[in-house]
Design a protein around this motif. Sequence first.
Motif, mmCIF file in Angstrom:
data_model
loop_
_atom_site.group_PDB
_atom_site.id
_atom_site.type_symbol
_atom_site.label_atom_id
_atom_site.label_comp_id
_atom_site.label_asym_id
_atom_site.label_seq_id
_atom_site.Cartn_x
_atom_site.Cartn_y
_atom_site.Cartn_z
ATOM 1 N N SER A 135 43.196 74.042 -11.252
ATOM 2 C CA SER A 135 42.775 72.942 -11.232
ATOM 3 C C SER A 135 42.021 72.471 -9.875
ATOM 4 O O SER A 135 40.873 71.795 -9.766
ATOM 5 N N ARG A 155 29.779 70.224 -14.137
ATOM 6 C CA ARG A 155 29.566 70.400 -15.437
ATOM 7 C C ARG A 155 28.259 71.460 -15.685
ATOM 8 O O ARG A 155 28.453 71.784 -16.683
ATOM 9 N N CYS A 199 37.066 78.157 -17.358
ATOM 10 C CA CYS A 199 35.603 77.862 -17.222
ATOM 11 C C CYS A 199 35.192 77.809 -18.758
ATOM 12 O O CYS A 199 34.405 76.805 -19.129
ATOM 13 N N TRP A 251 36.977 77.147 -21.575
ATOM 14 C CA TRP A 251 37.602 75.973 -22.164
ATOM 15 C C TRP A 251 36.819 74.741 -21.614
ATOM 16 O O TRP A 251 36.682 73.599 -22.438
ATOM 17 N N ARG A 252 36.225 74.527 -20.452
ATOM 18 C CA ARG A 252 35.523 73.443 -19.910
ATOM 19 C C ARG A 252 33.842 73.655 -20.206
ATOM 20 O O ARG A 252 33.258 72.716 -19.566
#
Length: 276
Positions: free
Chosen positions: A105, A113, A169, A171-172
Amino acid sequence: MSFLPSGSGALVFIAFEGQDADASEAASSLAKDLVEVWQLNDSQILDTDGFYEFRFSEPEILRDEEGTASIAWPGIAVHRGRLGELPITVIHGHEPGLKWREFLSLILGQIGRDDSVVLLGGLHAEVPHTRPLPVVANTEDRTLAAEIGIDANGYEGPIGILGLLAVACRWRSLRAINLWVGVPDYLADSPSPKAELALAKAVEHYAGVEIDIHVLEEESRAWELGADELVSLNPQLAELVRALEEAIDSADLPEASGDAIAAEFERYLRKRGREK
């Protein structure tokens, strides 16, 4: 096709010092050299207290010209700047020993992003120092894999911090690739500028940026000459190197050495998982 971010996104490089991700210091050395050669002067040290077990990530004592001591604690540094108009971020430091979820985290909090992420690693493998050192490029993102012509990662088994970051990464929905260089395992105790150079060239190829580290060419030649001398003094080692050379040279496909290092990487990770 390059992997450069679009819009205001940054190109982010991540490397960790430690036994699981930095064979012969190839990845961490490249990260440090990128900070210097690109003059990334906006720097910060992250608060990483609680992530290290000091028996394994030992603090270091440093001294200035007058002999006065200071202590360098293991941790993570973030450096930011620009390469022309392209924002650059380099994150490097010691791999964590504790609280990996919290550590992930912390690192992901430094990535925007719209950023593109390059995860740098090094692995000791059965490759000869006399041949080009192979670099494996893959990603957790199948669409990105097809777009830039690299493998989609299909590995299952034990995983280190770089592998966890790659999955996180994905997952995001962050664009991220893994670059791992294979380093001769019989030179495990030697920092390898040749491995760093191979990793730098892979970055240039896949990320579409230029890295002006001319000294690496000279240092790589010197490293190889030193390795030649070491091997010449040990008949068993010389025979091993000849066998590795024959295995590489007999492969018809240029990707054969890359496949070998990928297989070696998976074997290493599974072995590491059994030993824990």
